[in-house]
Motif scaffolding. Structure first.
Motif, PDB file in Angstrom:
ATOM      1  N   ILE A  14       0.836  -1.204   0.000  1.00 40.75           N
ATOM      2  CA  ILE A  14       0.000   0.000   0.000  1.00 40.75           C
ATOM      3  C   ILE A  14       0.871   1.254   0.000  1.00 40.75           C
ATOM      4  O   ILE A  14       0.646   2.187  -0.780  1.00 40.75           O
ATOM      5  N   GLY A  15       1.890   1.259   0.862  1.00 41.21           N
ATOM      6  CA  GLY A  15       2.777   2.420   0.941  1.00 41.21           C
ATOM      7  C   GLY A  15       3.517   2.676  -0.360  1.00 41.21           C
ATOM      8  O   GLY A  15       3.622   3.824  -0.812  1.00 41.21           O
ATOM      9  N   ALA A  16       4.035   1.611  -0.983  1.00 43.95           N
ATOM     10  CA  ALA A  16       4.793   1.759  -2.230  1.00 43.95           C
ATOM     11  C   ALA A  16       3.903   2.263  -3.366  1.00 43.95           C
ATOM     12  O   ALA A  16       4.313   3.129  -4.151  1.00 43.95           O
ATOM     13  N   CYS A  17       2.681   1.733  -3.455  1.00 36.26           N
ATOM     14  CA  CYS A  17       1.774   2.142  -4.532  1.00 36.26           C
ATOM     15  C   CYS A  17       1.355   3.599  -4.389  1.00 36.26           C
ATOM     16  O   CYS A  17       1.355   4.356  -5.361  1.00 36.26           O
ATOM     17  N   ILE A  18       0.996   3.988  -3.171  1.00 36.50           N
ATOM     18  CA  ILE A  18       0.581   5.376  -2.946  1.00 36.50           C
ATOM     19  C   ILE A  18       1.760   6.324  -3.170  1.00 36.50           C
ATOM     20  O   ILE A  18       1.635   7.346  -3.842  1.00 36.50           O
ATOM     21  N   GLY A  19       2.927   5.971  -2.623  1.00 35.60           N
ATOM     22  CA  GLY A  19       4.105   6.818  -2.781  1.00 35.60           C
ATOM     23  C   GLY A  19       4.552   6.955  -4.217  1.00 35.60           C
ATOM     24  O   GLY A  19       5.027   8.018  -4.629  1.00 35.60           O
ATOM     25  N   SER A  20       4.380   5.903  -5.011  1.00 33.46           N
ATOM     26  CA  SER A  20       4.829   5.932  -6.411  1.00 33.46           C
ATOM     27  C   SER A  20       3.992   6.869  -7.268  1.00 33.46           C
ATOM     28  O   SER A  20       4.400   7.222  -8.379  1.00 33.46           O
ATOM     29  N   ARG A  21       2.820   7.258  -6.765  1.00 35.89           N
ATOM     30  CA  ARG A  21       1.931   8.118  -7.551  1.00 35.89           C
ATOM     31  C   ARG A  21       2.017   9.588  -7.143  1.00 35.89           C
ATOM     32  O   ARG A  21       1.268  10.421  -7.647  1.00 35.89           O
ATOM     33  N   LEU A  22       2.900   9.894  -6.208  1.00 35.55           N
ATOM     34  CA  LEU A  22       3.037  11.282  -5.771  1.00 35.55           C
ATOM     35  C   LEU A  22       3.723  12.110  -6.859  1.00 35.55           C
ATOM     36  O   LEU A  22       4.610  11.638  -7.546  1.00 35.55           O
ATOM     37  N   ASN A  23       3.260  13.343  -6.992  1.00 35.90           N
ATOM     38  CA  ASN A  23       3.920  14.273  -7.909  1.00 35.90           C
ATOM     39  C   ASN A  23       3.880  15.675  -7.302  1.00 35.90           C
ATOM     40  O   ASN A  23       3.163  15.940  -6.336  1.00 35.90           O
ATOM     41  N   LYS A  24       4.652  16.582  -7.882  1.00 36.74           N
ATOM     42  CA  LYS A  24       4.813  17.915  -7.298  1.00 36.74           C
ATOM     43  C   LYS A  24       3.500  18.691  -7.223  1.00 36.74           C
ATOM     44  O   LYS A  24       3.280  19.476  -6.312  1.00 36.74           O
ATOM     45  N   GLY A  25       2.619  18.444  -8.186  1.00 36.79           N
ATOM     46  CA  GLY A  25       1.359  19.173  -8.197  1.00 36.79           C
ATOM     47  C   GLY A  25       0.489  18.891  -6.988  1.00 36.79           C
ATOM     48  O   GLY A  25      -0.333  19.714  -6.589  1.00 36.79           O
ATOM     49  N   MET A  26       0.655  17.710  -6.381  1.00 36.64           N
ATOM     50  CA  MET A  26      -0.153  17.341  -5.224  1.00 36.64           C
ATOM     51  C   MET A  26       0.183  18.172  -3.994  1.00 36.64           C
ATOM     52  O   MET A  26      -0.605  18.252  -3.062  1.00 36.64           O
ATOM     53  N   PHE A  27       1.377  18.750  -3.966  1.00 38.58           N
ATOM     54  CA  PHE A  27       1.860  19.409  -2.754  1.00 38.58           C
ATOM     55  C   PHE A  27       1.688  20.931  -2.785  1.00 38.58           C
ATOM     56  O   PHE A  27       2.191  21.618  -1.906  1.00 38.58           O
ATOM     57  N   LYS A  28       0.961  21.445  -3.782  1.00 40.66           N
ATOM     58  CA  LYS A  28       0.739  22.885  -3.851  1.00 40.66           C
ATOM     59  C   LYS A  28      -0.174  23.325  -2.705  1.00 40.66           C
ATOM     60  O   LYS A  28      -1.217  22.740  -2.467  1.00 40.66           O
ATOM     61  N   GLY A  29       0.238  24.385  -2.011  1.00 40.30           N
ATOM     62  CA  GLY A  29      -0.559  24.898  -0.903  1.00 40.30           C
ATOM     63  C   GLY A  29      -0.606  23.987   0.301  1.00 40.30           C
ATOM     64  O   GLY A  29      -1.554  24.018   1.082  1.00 40.30           O
ATOM     65  N   LEU A  30       0.426  23.159   0.478  1.00 35.78           N
ATOM     66  CA  LEU A  30       0.403  22.154   1.545  1.00 35.78           C
ATOM     67  C   LEU A  30       0.614  22.753   2.928  1.00 35.78           C
ATOM     68  O   LEU A  30       0.203  22.165   3.928  1.00 35.78           O
ATOM     69  N   ALA A  31       1.252  23.932   2.994  1.00 37.02           N
ATOM     70  CA  ALA A  31       1.491  24.556   4.297  1.00 37.02           C
ATOM     71  C   ALA A  31       0.168  24.858   4.991  1.00 37.02           C
ATOM     72  O   ALA A  31      -0.022  24.580   6.179  1.00 37.02           O
ATOM     73  N   ARG A  32      -0.786  25.402   4.245  1.00 33.32           N
ATOM     74  CA  ARG A  32      -2.102  25.701   4.795  1.00 33.32           C
ATOM     75  C   ARG A  32      -2.810  24.415   5.218  1.00 33.32           C
ATOM     76  O   ARG A  32      -3.429  24.354   6.283  1.00 33.32           O
ATOM     77  N   VAL A  33      -2.716  23.388   4.376  1.00 35.16           N
ATOM     78  CA  VAL A  33      -3.351  22.100   4.681  1.00 35.16           C
ATOM     79  C   VAL A  33      -2.771  21.510   5.963  1.00 35.16           C
ATOM     80  O   VAL A  33      -3.495  20.984   6.810  1.00 35.16           O
ATOM     81  N   PHE A  34      -1.439  21.613   6.115  1.00 31.16           N
ATOM     82  CA  PHE A  34      -0.774  21.066   7.293  1.00 31.16           C
ATOM     83  C   PHE A  34      -1.275  21.748   8.564  1.00 31.16           C
ATOM     84  O   PHE A  34      -1.589  21.083   9.557  1.00 31.16           O
ATOM     85  N   ILE A  35      -1.362  23.072   8.542  1.00 28.39           N
ATOM     86  CA  ILE A  35      -1.791  23.820   9.733  1.00 28.39           C
ATOM     87  C   ILE A  35      -3.236  23.495  10.091  1.00 28.39           C
ATOM     88  O   ILE A  35      -3.562  23.202  11.244  1.00 28.39           O
ATOM     89  N   VAL A  36      -4.122  23.515   9.085  1.00 34.72           N
ATOM     90  CA  VAL A  36      -5.537  23.220   9.336  1.00 34.72           C
ATOM     91  C   VAL A  36      -5.701  21.770   9.798  1.00 34.72           C
ATOM     92  O   VAL A  36      -6.457  21.486  10.734  1.00 34.72           O
ATOM     93  N   GLY A  37      -4.964  20.858   9.160  1.00 35.17           N
ATOM     94  CA  GLY A  37      -5.042  19.446   9.551  1.00 35.17           C
ATOM     95  C   GLY A  37      -4.530  19.209  10.957  1.00 35.17           C
ATOM     96  O   GLY A  37      -5.102  18.405  11.712  1.00 35.17           O
ATOM     97  N   LEU A  38      -3.458  19.891  11.332  1.00 33.33           N
ATOM     98  CA  LEU A  38      -2.893  19.754  12.671  1.00 33.33           C
ATOM     99  C   LEU A  38      -3.884  20.240  13.732  1.00 33.33           C
ATOM    100  O   LEU A  38      -4.130  19.551  14.727  1.00 33.33           O
ATOM    101  N   LEU A  39      -4.469  21.413  13.515  1.00 30.74           N
ATOM    102  CA  LEU A  39      -5.433  21.955  14.473  1.00 30.74           C
ATOM    103  C   LEU A  39      -6.670  21.070  14.568  1.00 30.74           C
ATOM    104  O   LEU A  39      -7.199  20.827  15.658  1.00 30.74           O
ATOM    105  N   GLY A  40      -7.119  20.566  13.411  1.00 30.94           N
ATOM    106  CA  GLY A  40      -8.280  19.685  13.407  1.00 30.94           C
ATOM    107  C   GLY A  40      -8.015  18.392  14.162  1.00 30.94           C
ATOM    108  O   GLY A  40      -8.871  17.909  14.917  1.00 30.94           O
ATOM    109  N   SER A  41      -6.816  17.821  13.977  1.00 34.27           N
ATOM    110  CA  SER A  41      -6.460  16.578  14.672  1.00 34.27           C
ATOM    111  C   SER A  41      -6.377  16.786  16.180  1.00 34.27           C
ATOM    112  O   SER A  41      -6.833  15.950  16.962  1.00 34.27           O
ATOM    113  N   ILE A  42      -5.801  17.927  16.599  1.00 34.75           N
ATOM    114  CA  ILE A  42      -5.700  18.227  18.032  1.00 34.75           C
ATOM    115  C   ILE A  42      -7.088  18.358  18.651  1.00 34.75           C
ATOM    116  O   ILE A  42      -7.365  17.808  19.727  1.00 34.75           O
ATOM    117  N   CYS A  43      -7.980  19.063  17.961  1.00 31.59           N
ATOM    118  CA  CYS A  43      -9.354  19.228  18.469  1.00 31.59           C
ATOM    119  C   CYS A  43     -10.070  17.889  18.547  1.00 31.59           C
ATOM    120  O   CYS A  43     -10.799  17.610  19.516  1.00 31.59           O
TER     121      CYS A  43
END
Length: 380
Positions: free
Chosen positions: A264-293
């Motif tokens: 599962i890890g290899a298949c998902i990782g093999s499909r990653l590309n640079k376009g998927m990570f656009k705007g990830l800083a905002r996603v990380f912050i919102v995801g972190l706060l949501g997980s803590i709550c």
């Protein structure tokens, strides 16, 4: 000849990626095989070295590796849904039902917040905030067409927060037990079952899983290789135990679930590309706060359940924490909590969420896309 070469290249890619999984397990992470493999596969996917080209036009590892990983994971989860789990649910159905409802409501709310503030699509947001487990949610999200990079990162944030804080916290609540270790031994009755019997039981479970997968596909379940195999095994295992008049233990070595995580890890990782990570800083912050709550909410509920029902606080916390089954179950054994109840609640959460939420996400996404299409049609 071309197919053989493609398979060999895929195997080579998965083997190289699994080195990351091994390195992560050295740090003591039980889900390290999946996390490390996914990370290494993602790096290789970005790097694209000549000796690891998977084939012309091929985007990532072949999909059947993901399906095999899901199939193994489904059988693993299905075996955990036994008679003791069902009897535990019968005895504590109201408490567990409220927890499941809270998990679903909070995951939907978190998904809406991530969708609106994180600038991700709705399907990716919902899969990312759903506490169904890293392996299960990432695998289903990959099939549904969500952004697996975002889903995996949000899931990882919650797993790291839960695994990194909850066991340590309950260890302080249970003085004298934190230094103990749990020996996960095979049940005594399994020793008396011959290898031929165990292999026969494994064969029966695999057949049941295949039948479940076929039924799930007919019923248009999401991720039929995962959900179908889980339900097929969950149905047949209690029947075989009832016929045998005693618990049955098929041949199911621990390295099977390691293989599942690697695939599962290899298949998902093999499909990653640079376009998927656009705007990830905002996603990380919102995801972190949501997980803590989310974690704080479930801890509050665990404390309330402990006070109202008289349940051991450690058992309640481990049962209702939105973490992994293996992590919470192992901690419960170490700290002498009610591991049966902990496993029951965690398994029922994963099963309920995997069955209910993915179809709901697909329906909501379809409705919104339909409205957008209708709006754009009227405008034009």
């Amino acid at each position: 000849m071309g197919k053989v070469k493609s398979i060999m290249l895929n195997v080579w890619f998965i083997l190289i990626s699994s080195i990351g999984g091994y390195l992560f397990t050295l740090a003591g992470m039980s889900i390290g095989w999946m996390v490390g493999t996914l990370l290494f596969a993602g790096i290789l996917s970005f790097w694209r070295p000549a000796f690891l080209k998977l084939g012309s036009g091929q985007k990532g590892a072949k999909n059947y590796w993901l399906l095999i990983g899901q199939f193994i994971l489904g059988i693993e989860l299905g075996q955990k849904i036994n008679v003791s789990v069902l009897s535990t649910f019968k005895e504590n159905w109201l408490t567990i039902a409220i927890m499941l409802l809270l998990s679903i409501i909070f995951s939907l709310l978190s998904g809406v917040v991530l969708w609106k503030l994180g600038k991700t699509d709705m399907l990716t947001s919902f899969f990312g905030t759903t506490p169904g487990g890293l392996s299960a949610m990432s695998g289903i999200a990959a099939e549904a067409g969500a952004n697996t990079a975002v889903v995996s990162i949000i899931q990882l944030i919650r797993v790291f927060l839960v695994v990194g804080t909850i066991p340590m916290m309950v260890s302080f609540l249970s003085p004298g037990h934190s230094a103990q270790t749990a020996a996960m031994t095979e049940p005594a009755s399994a020793v008396h079952q011959g290898m031929a019997t165990q292999l026969t039981l494994t064969f029966i479970l695999v057949l049941a899983a295949l039948a479940g997968r076929y039924a799930a596909k007919l019923l248009r379940f999401p991720a039929p290789w995962l959900l179908g195999s889980m339900l097929g095994v969950a149905v047949i295992k209690p029947l075989t135990e009832a016929l045998a008049g005693a618990p049955v233990f098929p041949w199911w070595p621990h390295w099977f679930i390691i293989l599942s995580q690697i695939f599962i890890g290899a298949c998902i990782g093999s499909r990653l590309n640079k376009g998927m990570f656009k705007g990830l800083a905002r996603v990380f912050i919102v995801g972190l706060l949501g997980s803590i709550c989310f974690i704080i909410t479930m801890l509050g509920y665990a404390y309330l359940v402990s006070k109202v029902t008289g349940m051991n606080l450690i058992t309640s916390i481990l049962a209702f924490s939105p973490g992994g089954i293996a992590e919470m179950a192992t901690t419960s054994v170490v700290l002498h909590a009610d591991s049966t109840f902990v496993v029951a609640v965690q398994v029922l959460r994963v099963m309920t969420i995997c069955l209910i939420l993915p179809p709901l996400f697909g329906f909501l996404t379809h409705r919104i896309d339909k409205k957008k299409h209708a709006t754009s049609y009227h405008v034009s």
